[in-house]
Design an enzyme around this catalytic site. Structure first.
Site, PDB file in Angstrom:
ATOM      1  N   TYR A  24       0.640  -1.450   0.176  1.00 29.81           N
ATOM      2  CA  TYR A  24      -0.078   0.467  -0.225  1.00 29.81           C
ATOM      3  C   TYR A  24       1.203   1.164  -0.122  1.00 29.81           C
ATOM      4  O   TYR A  24       0.570   2.097  -0.393  1.00 29.81           O
ATOM      5  CB  TYR A  24      -1.344  -0.092   0.788  1.00 29.81           C
ATOM      6  N   ASN A  46     -12.614  -2.303  -3.952  1.00 27.99           N
ATOM      7  CA  ASN A  46     -12.358  -3.228  -5.289  1.00 27.99           C
ATOM      8  C   ASN A  46     -13.849  -3.788  -6.158  1.00 27.99           C
ATOM      9  O   ASN A  46     -14.271  -4.815  -6.188  1.00 27.99           O
ATOM     10  CB  ASN A  46     -12.047  -4.545  -4.284  1.00 27.99           C
ATOM     11  N   CYS A  54      -5.674  -6.907  -7.200  1.00 28.80           N
ATOM     12  CA  CYS A  54      -5.947  -6.549  -5.765  1.00 28.80           C
ATOM     13  C   CYS A  54      -5.447  -7.353  -4.833  1.00 28.80           C
ATOM     14  O   CYS A  54      -4.731  -6.992  -3.350  1.00 28.80           O
ATOM     15  CB  CYS A  54      -7.408  -6.486  -5.730  1.00 28.80           C
ATOM     16  N   HIS A  55      -5.329  -8.757  -5.232  1.00 28.31           N
ATOM     17  CA  HIS A  55      -4.823 -10.372  -4.464  1.00 28.31           C
ATOM     18  C   HIS A  55      -2.894  -9.140  -4.520  1.00 28.31           C
ATOM     19  O   HIS A  55      -2.575 -10.276  -3.258  1.00 28.31           O
ATOM     20  CB  HIS A  55      -4.882 -10.922  -4.939  1.00 28.31           C
ATOM     21  N   GLU A  83       0.590 -18.238  -8.644  1.00 25.50           N
ATOM     22  CA  GLU A  83       1.842 -17.213  -9.217  1.00 25.50           C
ATOM     23  C   GLU A  83       2.659 -17.216  -9.095  1.00 25.50           C
ATOM     24  O   GLU A  83       4.179 -16.624  -9.435  1.00 25.50           O
ATOM     25  CB  GLU A  83       1.179 -15.565  -9.092  1.00 25.50           C
TER      26      GLU A  83
END
Length: 107
Positions: A24, A46, A54-55, A83
């Site tokens: 952030y 979101n 956003c994850h 990922e």
DNA sequence: TACATGACTATCC
DNA sequence: GGGATAGCCATGT
């Protein structure tokens, strides 16, 4: 309608490469603002979960943080693992290795 | 218009 | 190292 800050936050999120995460604070710094709280709030809204990664937003400590979606933090952790990011006990392994600070995009 | 809140961060003990 | 407190700005009521 999304707020101007949200628009900037989502734009920043979309530019995060796959397999990378950001914080952030990094987003706030990229937007040239100190409103990390507002950034967190914007991400929390979101409106386009599948459209906005956003994850990939985590805490500055390297922890996953929070998540508003199906399964909450569990889903967020799973997405990060998919990922190629290893998450253990709610914390990202090799956090700094996966960290994306927009340093290549800031000017 | 003013107050309270928040998917946070940094500092102090 | 871990927990608690203060600071921060935008948004919503």
């Amino acid at each position: 309608m999304p707020t101007p800050l949200q628009k900037r936050v989502y734009d920043a999120l979309k530019m995060i490469p796959r397999g990378k995460v950001t914080t952030y604070g990094a987003i706030a710094r990229y937007l040239n603002t100190r409103a990390v709280r507002a950034v967190a709030t914007a991400v929390g809204k979101n409106p386009d979960a599948p459209s906005v990664p956003c994850h990939r937003v985590v805490l500055a400590d390297g922890r996953v943080g929070n998540y508003s979606g199906s399964g909450g933090v569990a889903t967020k952790t799973e997405l990060l693992t998919e990922e190629g990011i290893t998450v253990r006990a709610g914390r990202i392994v090799a956090f700094e290795a996966h960290l994306y600070t927009f340093e290549n995009e800031s000017c």
